[in-house]
Design a protein around this motif. Structure first.
Motif, PDB file in Angstrom:
ATOM      1  N   PRO A   9      23.434 -47.000  72.882  1.00 49.88           N
ATOM      2  CA  PRO A   9      24.764 -46.636  72.357  1.00 49.88           C
ATOM      3  C   PRO A   9      25.784 -47.761  72.469  1.00 49.88           C
ATOM      4  CG  PRO A   9      23.923 -44.893  73.765  1.00 49.88           C
ATOM      5  CD  PRO A   9      22.989 -46.051  73.906  1.00 49.88           C
ATOM      6  N   VAL A  10      25.712 -48.544  73.512  1.00 49.64           N
ATOM      7  CA  VAL A  10      26.644 -49.661  73.676  1.00 49.64           C
ATOM      8  C   VAL A  10      26.431 -50.682  72.562  1.00 49.64           C
ATOM      9  CG1 VAL A  10      27.323 -51.568  75.189  1.00 49.64           C
ATOM     10  CG2 VAL A  10      26.790 -49.333  76.162  1.00 49.64           C
ATOM     11  N   PHE A  11      25.168 -51.000  72.272  1.00 51.60           N
ATOM     12  CA  PHE A  11      24.883 -51.958  71.208  1.00 51.60           C
ATOM     13  C   PHE A  11      25.262 -51.401  69.844  1.00 51.60           C
ATOM     14  CE2 PHE A  11      21.611 -53.602  74.303  1.00 51.60           C
ATOM     15  CZ  PHE A  11      22.362 -54.710  74.637  1.00 51.60           C
ATOM     16  N   ALA A  12      25.089 -50.112  69.639  1.00 52.34           N
ATOM     17  CA  ALA A  12      25.469 -49.497  68.366  1.00 52.34           C
ATOM     18  C   ALA A  12      26.987 -49.559  68.164  1.00 52.34           C
ATOM     19  CB  ALA A  12      24.981 -48.061  68.313  1.00 52.34           C
ATOM     20  N   ILE A  13      27.743 -49.281  69.212  1.00 49.73           N
ATOM     21  CA  ILE A  13      29.203 -49.359  69.119  1.00 49.73           C
ATOM     22  C   ILE A  13      29.643 -50.800  68.864  1.00 49.73           C
ATOM     23  CG2 ILE A  13      31.339 -49.118  70.450  1.00 49.73           C
ATOM     24  CD1 ILE A  13      30.017 -46.657  71.785  1.00 49.73           C
ATOM     25  N   ALA A  19      30.819 -55.036  62.469  1.00 50.76           N
ATOM     26  CA  ALA A  19      30.762 -54.760  61.033  1.00 50.76           C
ATOM     27  C   ALA A  19      32.162 -54.474  60.487  1.00 50.76           C
ATOM     28  CB  ALA A  19      29.825 -53.590  60.760  1.00 50.76           C
ATOM     29  N   LEU A  20      32.959 -53.719  61.241  1.00 58.60           N
ATOM     30  CA  LEU A  20      34.335 -53.463  60.815  1.00 58.60           C
ATOM     31  C   LEU A  20      35.159 -54.745  60.757  1.00 58.60           C
ATOM     32  CD1 LEU A  20      35.307 -50.127  62.598  1.00 58.60           C
ATOM     33  CD2 LEU A  20      35.158 -50.561  60.141  1.00 58.60           C
ATOM     34  N   GLY A  26      37.026 -59.440  55.042  1.00 52.25           N
ATOM     35  CA  GLY A  26      36.810 -59.533  53.600  1.00 52.25           C
ATOM     36  C   GLY A  26      37.943 -58.915  52.801  1.00 52.25           C
ATOM     37  N   VAL A  27      38.433 -57.759  53.261  1.00 51.38           N
ATOM     38  CA  VAL A  27      39.558 -57.108  52.581  1.00 51.38           C
ATOM     39  C   VAL A  27      40.800 -57.990  52.657  1.00 51.38           C
ATOM     40  CG1 VAL A  27      41.135 -55.131  52.687  1.00 51.38           C
ATOM     41  CG2 VAL A  27      38.672 -54.772  52.875  1.00 51.38           C
ATOM     42  N   LEU A  54      34.540 -66.579  59.599  1.00 52.95           N
ATOM     43  CA  LEU A  54      34.002 -65.442  60.337  1.00 52.95           C
ATOM     44  C   LEU A  54      32.906 -64.754  59.528  1.00 52.95           C
ATOM     45  CD1 LEU A  54      34.407 -63.336  62.768  1.00 52.95           C
ATOM     46  CD2 LEU A  54      35.716 -62.056  61.081  1.00 52.95           C
ATOM     47  N   ILE A  55      33.165 -64.522  58.255  1.00 59.59           N
ATOM     48  CA  ILE A  55      32.181 -63.865  57.396  1.00 59.59           C
ATOM     49  C   ILE A  55      30.924 -64.718  57.266  1.00 59.59           C
ATOM     50  CG2 ILE A  55      31.745 -63.082  55.039  1.00 59.59           C
ATOM     51  CD1 ILE A  55      34.758 -62.338  54.933  1.00 59.59           C
TER      52      ILE A  55
END
Length: 101
Positions: A9-13, A19-20, A26-27, A54-55
């Motif tokens: 769960p830590v790695f998923a968060i 990703a955000l 990008g936005v 960064l991207i």
């Protein structure tokens, strides 16, 4: 053998936050491409350059992670894990070497 199951769960968060960060970078780049540039030391141009770097960096990291995962998957299918993909260094016990004195 699930030694690291509570870290998932830590790695998923962490992966979600990263990703955000890439999405928001990008936005930002898309929204600010046609800003009113003030000249040579424009702070928005600097932020756009940082966001683009960064991207690009996360793109390279993603490709490297896919390659490492593919190589580790192939190594796991053969039964032997090569030295660069081991989480723990090889020891005589992990290699099941018996020392007869």
């Amino acid at each position: 053998m699930k030694k690291f199951s509570r870290n998932i769960p830590v790695f998923a968060i962490l992966a979600g936050w990263l990703a955000l960060a890439v999405v928001f970078a990008g936005v930002f780049v898309v929204e600010e491409l046609d800003h009113e540039c003030t000249g040579e030391h424009c702070s928005i141009c600097l932020q756009i350059e940082i966001a683009i770097r960064l991207i690009e960096a996360f793109g390279r990291i993603g490709v490297a992670a896919l390659a490492a995962g593919f190589a580790a998957g192939l190594a796991g299918a053969s039964g032997k894990v090569p030295a660069p993909f081991r989480l723990v260094p090889a020891t005589p016990v992990s290699l099941k070497i018996k020392f007869n004195c």
